[in-house]
Design a protein around this motif. Structure first.
Motif, PDB file in Angstrom:
ATOM      1  N   ILE A 184      47.184  45.264  42.079  1.00  0.00           N
ATOM      2  CA  ILE A 184      47.537  44.607  40.806  1.00  0.00           C
ATOM      3  C   ILE A 184      48.889  43.927  40.937  1.00  0.00           C
ATOM      4  CG2 ILE A 184      48.200  45.001  38.390  1.00  0.00           C
ATOM      5  CD1 ILE A 184      46.034  47.030  38.126  1.00  0.00           C
ATOM      6  N   LYS A 185      49.802  44.620  41.615  1.00  0.00           N
ATOM      7  CA  LYS A 185      51.152  44.054  41.710  1.00  0.00           C
ATOM      8  C   LYS A 185      51.173  42.711  42.429  1.00  0.00           C
ATOM      9  CE  LYS A 185      53.464  48.529  41.689  1.00  0.00           C
ATOM     10  NZ  LYS A 185      53.773  49.597  42.660  1.00  0.00           N
TER      11      LYS A 185
ATOM     12  N   ILE B  47      39.609  35.847  41.190  1.00  0.00           N
ATOM     13  CA  ILE B  47      38.489  36.621  41.729  1.00  0.00           C
ATOM     14  C   ILE B  47      38.860  38.099  41.843  1.00  0.00           C
ATOM     15  CG2 ILE B  47      38.942  36.308  44.204  1.00  0.00           C
ATOM     16  CD1 ILE B  47      35.969  35.868  44.570  1.00  0.00           C
ATOM     17  N   ILE B  48      40.126  38.399  42.176  1.00  0.00           N
ATOM     18  CA  ILE B  48      40.507  39.811  42.270  1.00  0.00           C
ATOM     19  C   ILE B  48      40.513  40.456  40.879  1.00  0.00           C
ATOM     20  CG2 ILE B  48      42.332  41.429  42.967  1.00  0.00           C
ATOM     21  CD1 ILE B  48      40.803  40.068  45.297  1.00  0.00           C
ATOM     22  N   ALA B  49      40.981  39.717  39.890  1.00  0.00           N
ATOM     23  CA  ALA B  49      40.915  40.248  38.523  1.00  0.00           C
ATOM     24  C   ALA B  49      39.458  40.491  38.129  1.00  0.00           C
ATOM     25  CB  ALA B  49      41.584  39.274  37.553  1.00  0.00           C
ATOM     26  N   GLY B  50      38.598  39.552  38.465  1.00  0.00           N
ATOM     27  CA  GLY B  50      37.168  39.725  38.173  1.00  0.00           C
ATOM     28  C   GLY B  50      36.595  40.935  38.885  1.00  0.00           C
ATOM     29  N   ALA B  51      36.983  41.123  40.139  1.00  0.00           N
ATOM     30  CA  ALA B  51      36.494  42.284  40.893  1.00  0.00           C
ATOM     31  C   ALA B  51      36.932  43.575  40.216  1.00  0.00           C
ATOM     32  CB  ALA B  51      37.008  42.227  42.331  1.00  0.00           C
ATOM     33  N   MET B  52      38.189  43.628  39.783  1.00  0.00           N
ATOM     34  CA  MET B  52      38.697  44.843  39.152  1.00  0.00           C
ATOM     35  C   MET B  52      37.984  45.167  37.842  1.00  0.00           C
ATOM     36  SD  MET B  52      42.771  44.495  39.905  1.00  0.00           S
ATOM     37  CE  MET B  52      43.453  44.950  41.516  1.00  0.00           C
ATOM     38  N   LEU B  53      37.579  44.126  37.118  1.00  0.00           N
ATOM     39  CA  LEU B  53      37.006  44.331  35.790  1.00  0.00           C
ATOM     40  C   LEU B  53      35.484  44.331  35.773  1.00  0.00           C
ATOM     41  CD1 LEU B  53      39.461  41.996  33.845  1.00  0.00           C
ATOM     42  CD2 LEU B  53      39.376  44.495  33.722  1.00  0.00           C
TER      43      LEU B  53
ATOM     44  N   THR C  58      30.858  34.342  44.866  1.00  0.00           N
ATOM     45  CA  THR C  58      31.489  35.209  45.852  1.00  0.00           C
ATOM     46  C   THR C  58      31.494  36.668  45.374  1.00  0.00           C
ATOM     47  OG1 THR C  58      32.943  33.358  46.439  1.00  0.00           O
ATOM     48  CG2 THR C  58      33.582  35.548  47.222  1.00  0.00           C
ATOM     49  N   LEU C  59      31.898  36.858  44.129  1.00  0.00           N
ATOM     50  CA  LEU C  59      31.953  38.219  43.593  1.00  0.00           C
ATOM     51  C   LEU C  59      30.569  38.862  43.593  1.00  0.00           C
ATOM     52  CD1 LEU C  59      33.482  40.535  42.285  1.00  0.00           C
ATOM     53  CD2 LEU C  59      33.197  39.399  40.073  1.00  0.00           C
ATOM     54  N   TYR C  60      29.561  38.104  43.195  1.00  0.00           N
ATOM     55  CA  TYR C  60      28.197  38.633  43.164  1.00  0.00           C
ATOM     56  C   TYR C  60      27.780  39.162  44.534  1.00  0.00           C
ATOM     57  CZ  TYR C  60      23.072  38.280  43.522  1.00  0.00           C
ATOM     58  OH  TYR C  60      21.750  38.513  43.803  1.00  0.00           O
ATOM     59  N   HIS C  61      28.002  38.348  45.578  1.00  0.00           N
ATOM     60  CA  HIS C  61      27.528  38.784  46.895  1.00  0.00           C
ATOM     61  C   HIS C  61      28.435  39.844  47.509  1.00  0.00           C
ATOM     62  CE1 HIS C  61      23.941  36.446  47.270  1.00  0.00           C
ATOM     63  NE2 HIS C  61      24.563  35.391  46.794  1.00  0.00           N
ATOM     64  N   ALA C  62      29.714  39.848  47.168  1.00  0.00           N
ATOM     65  CA  ALA C  62      30.589  40.924  47.629  1.00  0.00           C
ATOM     66  C   ALA C  62      30.148  42.250  46.999  1.00  0.00           C
ATOM     67  CB  ALA C  62      32.036  40.609  47.272  1.00  0.00           C
TER      68      ALA C  62
ATOM     69  N   LEU D   5      37.498  48.943  45.215  1.00  0.00           N
ATOM     70  CA  LEU D   5      38.434  48.653  46.319  1.00  0.00           C
ATOM     71  C   LEU D   5      37.721  47.995  47.500  1.00  0.00           C
ATOM     72  CD1 LEU D   5      40.630  51.890  46.152  1.00  0.00           C
ATOM     73  CD2 LEU D   5      41.359  49.545  45.613  1.00  0.00           C
ATOM     74  N   GLU D   6      36.472  48.399  47.756  1.00  0.00           N
ATOM     75  CA  GLU D   6      35.707  47.722  48.810  1.00  0.00           C
ATOM     76  C   GLU D   6      35.498  46.250  48.476  1.00  0.00           C
ATOM     77  OE1 GLU D   6      32.888  51.597  49.668  1.00  0.00           O
ATOM     78  OE2 GLU D   6      31.948  49.617  49.728  1.00  0.00           O
ATOM     79  N   ILE D   7      35.113  45.994  47.246  1.00  0.00           N
ATOM     80  CA  ILE D   7      34.866  44.602  46.841  1.00  0.00           C
ATOM     81  C   ILE D   7      36.144  43.787  46.949  1.00  0.00           C
ATOM     82  CG2 ILE D   7      34.195  43.123  44.915  1.00  0.00           C
ATOM     83  CD1 ILE D   7      32.355  45.270  43.973  1.00  0.00           C
ATOM     84  N   ILE D   8      37.266  44.390  46.557  1.00  0.00           N
ATOM     85  CA  ILE D   8      38.541  43.671  46.652  1.00  0.00           C
ATOM     86  C   ILE D   8      38.812  43.261  48.097  1.00  0.00           C
ATOM     87  CG2 ILE D   8      41.048  43.999  46.475  1.00  0.00           C
ATOM     88  CD1 ILE D   8      40.471  45.685  43.938  1.00  0.00           C
ATOM     89  N   LYS D   9      38.583  44.189  49.040  1.00  0.00           N
ATOM     90  CA  LYS D   9      38.801  43.844  50.452  1.00  0.00           C
ATOM     91  C   LYS D   9      37.897  42.702  50.887  1.00  0.00           C
ATOM     92  CE  LYS D   9      40.562  48.154  52.355  1.00  0.00           C
ATOM     93  NZ  LYS D   9      40.162  49.441  52.927  1.00  0.00           N
ATOM     94  N   ILE D  10      36.629  42.787  50.496  1.00  0.00           N
ATOM     95  CA  ILE D  10      35.701  41.728  50.887  1.00  0.00           C
ATOM     96  C   ILE D  10      36.141  40.402  50.272  1.00  0.00           C
ATOM     97  CG2 ILE D  10      33.304  40.956  50.779  1.00  0.00           C
ATOM     98  CD1 ILE D  10      32.549  43.993  50.577  1.00  0.00           C
TER      99      ILE D  10
END
Lengths: 333, 333, 333, 333, 333, 333
Positions: free
Chosen positions: F125-126, F192-198, F276-280, F171-176
């Motif tokens: 997040i930071k 995209i990282i915000a989307g992954a987190m939420l 990207t988020l969908y396939h990650a 966390l896996e999705i964030i790495k991908i």
């Protein structure tokens, strides 16, 4: 032939005094660390689970001799566990020569005469005019491999699912394709007949059929279509001057014969021969499958089977008399 | 036979001096309230839109004589409008007796000899042993209706889509079904052959085929399957003691012959005869459809057709030589 | 690099003075029996149909030298026929050495540096520990075949559809799979990386990519999945003691990598490596495809593309500023 | 009304002293060649399998009098076999007149008053203005056939699956269609109401409903849609000057009322009346089906049913108070 | 009302002297760097592309005043470009007050009286007994938002796709739901009517409808179902003591009203109210859509429309006389 | 950690002396009006039904203290009823402090260290640069809600279905996604990282996970996608000047992350970040699901699982040695 009631006709509590085939055999440990054999025993009608405990007489003599494919003589009783039948074994021994039984007595077999089918198949190969195709077929269907091929079932459950079912099924397709070639001279007869002979050929490695019919690891991971393609590709490479166009057309017949991607063909039929082979296969397979289903699933006092998942319906057996005296010989005058 | 270049072979700007069939004719008004005829003209290869304006010579004599199904002699030029071909007419007249042309010269026709097919069909009816089925078939395929039946196409576009295509298609299915009866004596031969003869019979009312092939209103709103069922039901009622079991099995063959609900069969095949007829129909239809497509869609210097929607793929025409000298007579030794 | 406006930016009537690649060339006859060349000419942005008539200067000199893959210099005008653009040619000549143009100037190419990609690929092979896999990969990706491989596009239209797209795509998948191996030590890293390297390898025979990207006959009739399987099977046979279990697992990765039967994989993923490779492939392919689509289909004054069939939707390009200063190096601390 | 606990409320081991309906009865032989009756016995809540062995008192008197549709008085105990409930019978006798029970006491019945529904239906026929439709409806819904029609369920399991469910369902559709005619004057009110009345009419032959609701052989092989069409076609032929256009529109309503080919309609709705009838049918059927499911499947202490296959979900029963005091009369001011 | 021929009735070459709505307006540069306006102009019947070049009189005065939503007076001629109609503009001016035309004269509008519909809607809200629902509906449908709501179309193309179509559609559903509540007292009338009123409410942000009907960016990225849910959730939070159970049931009605996941509902209907609302919506939408399609697509001399993708068929317009004199008042006696 | 054999390893008849979690508890009445508790008891391996009858010692003391989420010590025997395991309880008591067991001992938990995951999440997040996104994420993942979030499973059964599975999956999705951002600079990394987190954040309300994992009523009626959207929408409203474009893009990521309408996403991915988020997400979820399935379903002496419905196949566990010595650090040189 063995003379004993079929397992499928017995009920819970009935006594067992049967020769049976060992379809699976696994030596395991109980939680108390005692050895026992987990067995699957069966005849043509049914396979039944059974545990052989170490308190059965001669357990320690027999435990390492009972293998998948053995025939055993079993005494005991038909029991039930978690809704499935089981055999409680009180005595067991391996079959002896003088019992005069073989594994083939316990798995279903084609009703057609095998030698007749072999002859019919070999004769049809002889009529192939194209020299490369002729050579290819003779190489592939030679000796040991032909023996294995002529024993294979065409499937595990649905159609021609019995010993020598594969050659029976293939001969039906050949007849249908020859008829279609009569109607449509545009069809390349040699090509389509070679395709028919090879289309399900990969099943000899996709399935194991020495005892129960099971998919092999290779069969499940590669599938019979690709197995066949790789063998045919390899055999074609051994033949000098095999035409490239002929090769890709022949491989296309194998690859596309299940007609649709969702039926596991990696390409759909794109040639006249391919569409013909697909529908000839369907016709042979479906009629056989429905016949087997009607024969095994029609119960006493009913004209209907249960719901058959692969057919998407229940099936009906009418009782109309079949008295046509049609004279077959006049068909193609 | 008329000797003139096919419309499909002409390009924009080419001159027209052709006998053509009037496939549709509509008298309309321009915005300036002048009359004109909106025509669809064609030969076996193509249908082309054309407007006949009132400044063409003898417009007022001819306007009410040109009807759907007329043959006309047209002079003019091939033009194009909104991407589609059009004929600019400069002269037009009705065909005369001495021109020696008939509407059938302009619509595609089966390559098989019609009289031979009729004889084959009638001979096969004679081999039906069951007296009620025999009577039913003779009643249905009698006189006028038989004439109409033997002229009908089996479809508008996809397979056997030409004059007398329906009887050609039906005779193919009969041969396939007879072969399957040879393989499977469990099949009721009379029943399945009667089903084969009647399965697409409703197409004589579903389609109009005097000039262009079109669906009728009744055909679109009811479908050939239900049309045939209602006629067969009516004809069965006229036959004394027609067995109820036979009736519902025969109707079931008609209703289920398209095999799947989504193909417009209101029931799926539930009997051995029904599953056989469905796949025999598929085999005959698909092979013919692919053959017609390959014949019409393979272009100069290519082995591939365009993408064919109904096949879900483009089709390939190999150029392998077909030199099999297979001896047909030995097939069923 | 050539300096000329892209074909896609021109309108009807604009004049042409361009080097163009001959994507197809066909010598035909008009109805008046005059020769003409039917050409497909193009640059990276567009392919356009054009006919070269015999009244163009030096037609008879040039007609047999213009072949698929030639580069020509063309003068003329952009025209339109039946809704599609055409070039009216007034002058044409073959490119000369001093023009300093090559076919690769006219087909789209990966943005990544090819030598860098080759090095990355070879280095990754070196990290394979399993000796048989290592040998297999070195044999397959050797010399000429590696050259061809590193030139191939990954597809005709949808994703990585440019020269060297296949190796670019493969390197992405390798990175994703290596990341998944870091997360899941249960994955067999050598196996999955070998599978990633080989999964689309059959595309070097499925597609031709010397000029325009086209499916080959073999590609359409067999498909790249089976082509790759047959080559890998053949190469494995050449390696002594290649383990059977390793072989069927590696072939399973190739066969199942499209994930679903309806996507033309003849088997679905059944191992942990197979499901990983399938989704890594999807991730790499779809992101690239959407990026290319957004780049080519977003029009002036719009944030939306047209409806994209393969995506089943129109796509949106937001204009959010991308100012993240993420420090990549800390990712895998 | 009979006063006894419902079968569905009993548990294994509970004693039985019930009047029950014989839903199926089959005289069979044990393996020891003794006769026994295989029975299906039930009340409105449940059907249970039971075997009547020859050692039950008066077996030989009663065995040939117990038939499908009989009511019997049974003593015994609720048992379980292979996971399904069974009744162990210790005593059995046929119901006598003085028991005052009829088969209808054991099968579910519409909550609406039957005479009221008959009157409502007949009154609605009277409002049909078109003389041919009026005559057709009066002929079809006359006397015996009307009696049978008003007793029929609308289905075996899913919606309106109780005695007189078909007329209840039809009256709902009529109300919905009349409302749609108020909104859309373009709808032909007579035609759509006639279609509504006839749409499921074939169910009187598709189902048997004297005791348990079962599909008939004819029902399974032809389907209620075609059965109705054939009857309506026959009745129309008896009416002089029935317009052809009216006939095919009416038949189209029957044939298309299930809306989609995969729901067994051989044609999809193509007229304004047909699309209206299809969705009115859906609305009536689905709301009733969900209501019945919620009533029967919501268990103690839960607001959710189990997963319902036909709904593709589990269903939720909220406990919101329904205190609306809506004044119905003002709806169509 | 303006008195001019509809664009759809004109042909290529016809002269234009029309007031038209500017549906889109874009100032662009030619390759020669001259300004021009790319316009979409239309009336209720058609939208047509047109470029306004800088050589048209007063181009420089008018170019920055022509905006989406302006009405202009145009002189010129109907032309055609790439198969689509275009207007060649020779003169153009903005409409003046004295022309007495408004944008609403150029977009289709509901045939029902808007004030009557508003009154009907407000009256129905008044009959809601539940105090929280009553308050919620009054808050949501207040002032400005109600004005916008009552102007919105229910869709872009398919059903109720005209100004005030959304309220017309909603009122139909309310009537159908009230009828279903009369039949099934188990339905919670307040809940289902509130759900009906709110179900498509998100369309006021999903679509823009000041001039042409277009999806907004937000509409395409979020969809009207989620837009409505977020607004309703926000408004519920403002109401004290709104019961949680009531809230999730009301939101469930909005979320599930398209009935199936593949129709973009994120949950399927799981309550009795939800299944009712779904099918009431279907009934209202489909009948309206088919009616509009039949009205616009039936051509001169035909009873059939072209093939309609959304219906999956062509539609038929019978010409049966509709002479029922049904007395509406007796429906719910 | 408790030291006792897992329930799944026991057989019928084995004795029970276990601490177990109460997963459900319901006080009911027998038909004889005696109270009993219907319990679901379990450990990490299995949940088992059990009835606590009133004749068990201290029933009346304990009956109101046993609640969902209690831990109890149970003595008794493993029994079977209708094919499912049951515990016959002879003694029961609540766990005491000195037993040193908590509910978390009985439900599966992530293998990763929770504090490490929390730190990794907070650190990521930071690195968000965009001030509004940064603020939004800090607000949403603050204090209590972060505690709940970090405890939640990602699903009930299929993937990451254990305590803290949701943060592990995220966390896996964030790495991908970070890897994909390295490859494609066009991706907006913060977005995209915000989307992954939420993306799956709504699962904290969709599921209850204090004891057994169950869907809540709200979860089933609204779904986690809409729950998350409503929370995010509410939190965005609290942030001053949150850009509208950023808001709808972020909500679009949440709404579309299941990729297809039929997977319950109300919109499909339409932006580069969304695809990207969908396939990650797919990659992370499927690999975890297959790993868990292989770990739990591979039985003694077999390399195959049973047929897995969600995979549509059985899965294979090869026994290839995994001896790659890949050096992770070199990946992104």
């Amino acid at each position: 032939m063995i003379d004993q009631p079929e397992l499928a006709s017995l009920s819970k509590g009935d006594s067992i005094n049967h020769f049976l085939l060992v379809k699976k055999s696994d030596l395991r440990l109980t939680k108390q660390n005692k050895e026992y054999l987990s067995l699957e025993l069966g005849d043509k009608s049914l396979s039944v689970q059974s545990n052989l405990w170490d308190d059965v007489k001669n357990f320690y003599n027999i435990k390492s001799n009972i293998k998948t494919g053995s025939v055993v003589k079993v005494k005991g009783q038909l029991d039930e566990y978690q809704g499935a039948p089981q055999i409680k074994i009180t005595e067991i021994r391996l079959a002896k020569d003088e019992d005069n039984v073989t594994p083939l007595d316990f798995i279903p077999t084609s009703n057609r005469d095998l030698e007749e089918m072999k002859t019919e198949f070999r004769n049809r190969i002889k009529k192939i005019s194209n020299p490369q195709l002729s050579k290819l077929l003779k190489n592939i269907f030679s000796d040991e491999r032909f023996e294995k091929y002529t024993k294979a079932p065409a499937g595990k459950l649905w159609h021609h699912s019995y010993i020598s079912g594969l050659i029976e099924h293939t001969l039906e397709i050949i007849k249908i394709c020859d008829l279609m070639c009569d109607i449509h001279p545009e069809l390349n007869r040699d090509l389509i007949i070679a395709g028919a002979m090879l289309h399900d050929f990969g099943k000899i490695e996709e399935l194991s059929f020495d005892s129960a019919f099971e998919y092999t690891d290779k069969g499940k991971l590669l599938g019979h279509i690709v197995i066949a393609s790789m063998i045919v590709d390899e055999e074609i490479k051994k033949i000098k001057d095999f035409p490239e166009e002929l090769k890709i057309n022949l491989l296309h017949l194998i690859l596309s014969h299940q007609g649709k991607l969702e039926h596991a063909s990696p390409v759909v039929p794109k040639t006249l021969e391919a569409i013909t082979l697909y529908h000839a296969d369907e016709l042979s397979a479906k009629v056989n499958a429905y016949k087997l289903t009607l024969q095994s699933e029609i119960k006493q006092n009913s004209k209907w089977t249960k719901f058959i998942n692969l057919a998407g319906t229940d099936l009906y057996s009418h009782d109309l008399e079949n008295f046509s005296e049609f004279d077959n010989k006049t068909l193609f005058d």
